[in-house]
Design a protein around this motif. Structure first.
Motif, PDB file in Angstrom:
ATOM      1  N   GLY A  64       0.819  -1.199   0.000  1.00  0.00           N
ATOM      2  CA  GLY A  64       0.000   0.000   0.000  1.00  0.00           C
ATOM      3  C   GLY A  64       0.858   1.256   0.000  1.00  0.00           C
ATOM      4  O   GLY A  64       2.034   1.234   0.403  1.00  0.00           O
ATOM      5  N   ILE A  65       0.293   2.357  -0.451  1.00  0.00           N
ATOM      6  CA  ILE A  65       1.001   3.637  -0.500  1.00  0.00           C
ATOM      7  C   ILE A  65       1.471   4.013   0.907  1.00  0.00           C
ATOM      8  O   ILE A  65       0.698   3.968   1.862  1.00  0.00           O
ATOM      9  N   MET A  66       2.747   4.357   1.034  1.00  0.00           N
ATOM     10  CA  MET A  66       3.314   4.636   2.354  1.00  0.00           C
ATOM     11  C   MET A  66       2.582   5.771   3.073  1.00  0.00           C
ATOM     12  O   MET A  66       2.323   5.702   4.283  1.00  0.00           O
ATOM     13  N   SER A  67       2.233   6.827   2.336  1.00  0.00           N
ATOM     14  CA  SER A  67       1.538   7.941   2.996  1.00  0.00           C
ATOM     15  C   SER A  67       0.195   7.489   3.563  1.00  0.00           C
ATOM     16  O   SER A  67      -0.239   7.969   4.621  1.00  0.00           O
ATOM     17  N   TYR A  68      -0.453   6.542   2.875  1.00  0.00           N
ATOM     18  CA  TYR A  68      -1.728   6.021   3.372  1.00  0.00           C
ATOM     19  C   TYR A  68      -1.514   5.176   4.619  1.00  0.00           C
ATOM     20  O   TYR A  68      -2.239   5.299   5.609  1.00  0.00           O
ATOM     21  N   ARG A  69      -0.495   4.336   4.603  1.00  0.00           N
ATOM     22  CA  ARG A  69      -0.238   3.499   5.776  1.00  0.00           C
ATOM     23  C   ARG A  69       0.138   4.354   6.988  1.00  0.00           C
ATOM     24  O   ARG A  69      -0.267   4.058   8.125  1.00  0.00           O
TER      25      ARG A  69
END
Length: 398
Positions: free
Chosen positions: A68-73
């Motif tokens: 998953g996108i790091m900023s989302y995690r």
């Protein structure tokens, strides 16, 4: 013609969607249907998250990271922190809905022939994921008279065999709406630690707890750090079922590492869903306060209305937006289909999910149905009226 696999033929139908062809046919005949069969909220999706998604400029729609996108995690970690849950981005795998999270965990943690103990009734689609990895669901019956509270922990203990690999909890519960207390979960944790089992936890309805009750996450069970695998989703939290984004969370580094192999094999979760999900975390608390008040009002209409119908019983759910009701009928599969094929009240009818599909032994749900209160109060009242009138003329009424 080539034959499909034995596993394919054994996959169960969805108890929630199997009557859709009959509903479609009824609509073709001009019958209005009140859908109490499926957890599709009519609550508006947060506008801020939708606006962020619509304004996102993308020149190349690339793969995201497999986890998953790091900023989302990182943003998810902020969300969980607000809910008194401490996790890190490298303990989260973003998935294509909560369903993929379940399938990943079952595949990673269960061998063919392993057993998962689940309080019954339980979410019907767990059957499919268990079947795909040749595992067996073992159920512990709960009682409608207690609102489907956790069965005695001694019943769980008796069900444990050398093949038992996991205990699974859905909290708040789908299909019953029961909210397991911290005290009940501590009892489960004691068994998990004693027998060194996995504890699978479906917590997608965390925001929907009523009457002053608070949600307690299994991620806060001390001593179970390597046992817990949690499943989550944006679908119901933000009334965004079509986003198809969820996640699997675990502090067990081995489980996480192996699950990442599956994550890499399917490449990446949906990018648009992740962009939406990240923005949705900034949804103001007022949104959830209004949603919760609306669901409490809807629940009260359902509980009061169903219990006024002769022969019916509806417990008072503490969370989610489901309940399982008792009906004076011979066969819930037959009755729920009959509602769509042979009945209408002033050109309207109601669609329910027969509870047979929420039990290992269908006979236990033969006189029950799961209903949701995801539609507005006015429509709920009309749906309950349809049900009342249907029971007056149903040929299999008991």
């Amino acid at each position: 013609m080539p034959k499909i696999s034995q596993k394919g033929t054994e996959l169960p139908q969805s108890a929630i969607r199997k009557l859709v062809p009959f509903a479609d046919a009824a609509k073709e005949r001009g019958i209005k249907i009140y859908h109490l069969n499926i957890g599709q909220p009519d609550i508006e999706t947060p506008k801020g998250a939708l606006e962020t998604l619509s304004k996102t400029k993308i020149n190349v729609l690339e793969y995201s990271h497999s986890a998953g996108i790091m900023s989302y995690r990182k943003k998810l970690c902020e969300y969980y922190k607000r809910n008194n849950i401490d996790v890190t981005p490298d303990q989260i795998i973003v998935t294509t809905g909560g369903s993929e999270a379940l399938q990943m965990a079952f595949t990673v943690c269960l061998n063919p022939g392993d057993e998962i103990i689940i309080p019954e009734p339980y979410y019907t689609n767990y059957n499919t994921f268990a079947k795909l990895c040749d595992a067996k669901i073992v159920t512990i019956p709960s009682d409608i008279k207690s609102g489907f509270a956790l069965p005695p922990i001694e019943d769980f203990e008796k069900a444990i065999t050398p093949r038992t690999r996991a205990i699974m909890i859905c909290n708040p519960n789908n299909p019953t709406g029961y909210l397991y207390s911290k005290e009940e979960l501590l009892k489960v944790a004691s068994l998990v630690k004693k027998h060194d089992l996995f504890l699978f936890a479906d917590e997608v309805y965390r925001e929907f707890c009523y009457d002053g009750h608070e949600h307690f996450s299994v991620l806060n069970l001390e001593g179970c750090e390597n046992n817990v695998v949690l499943f989550d989703s944006v679908s119901k939290r933000y009334s965004a079922c079509g986003a198809r984004v969820g996640c699997m969370i675990t502090r067990n580094t081995e489980v996480y590492s192996i699950a990442m192999r599956l994550a890499q094999a399917r490449l990446s979760p949906p990018s648009f869903g992740q962009i939406f999900g990240e923005a949705a975390i900034d949804t103001p608390q007022e949104y959830f306060d209004k949603v919760q008040a609306e669901y409490i009002a809807r629940r009260n209409v359902v509980v009061e209305g169903i219990n006024k119908i002769p022969g019916c019983f509806c417990p008072n759910p503490k969370g989610a937006f489901y309940t399982v009701i008792e009906l004076p009928i011979d066969d819930s599969d037959r009755f729920c289909q009959w509602l769509l094929t042979d009945f209408n009240y002033n050109g309207e009818t109601v669609m329910l999910a027969p509870a047979t599909g929420f039990y290992v032994d269908p006979e236990r749900g033969r006189h029950q149905a799961r209903i949701t209160y995801c539609i507005c109060i006015e429509d709920l009242k009309k749906a309950i009226k349809c049900l009342e009138e249907a029971l007056k003329v149903y040929p299999g009424r008991k």
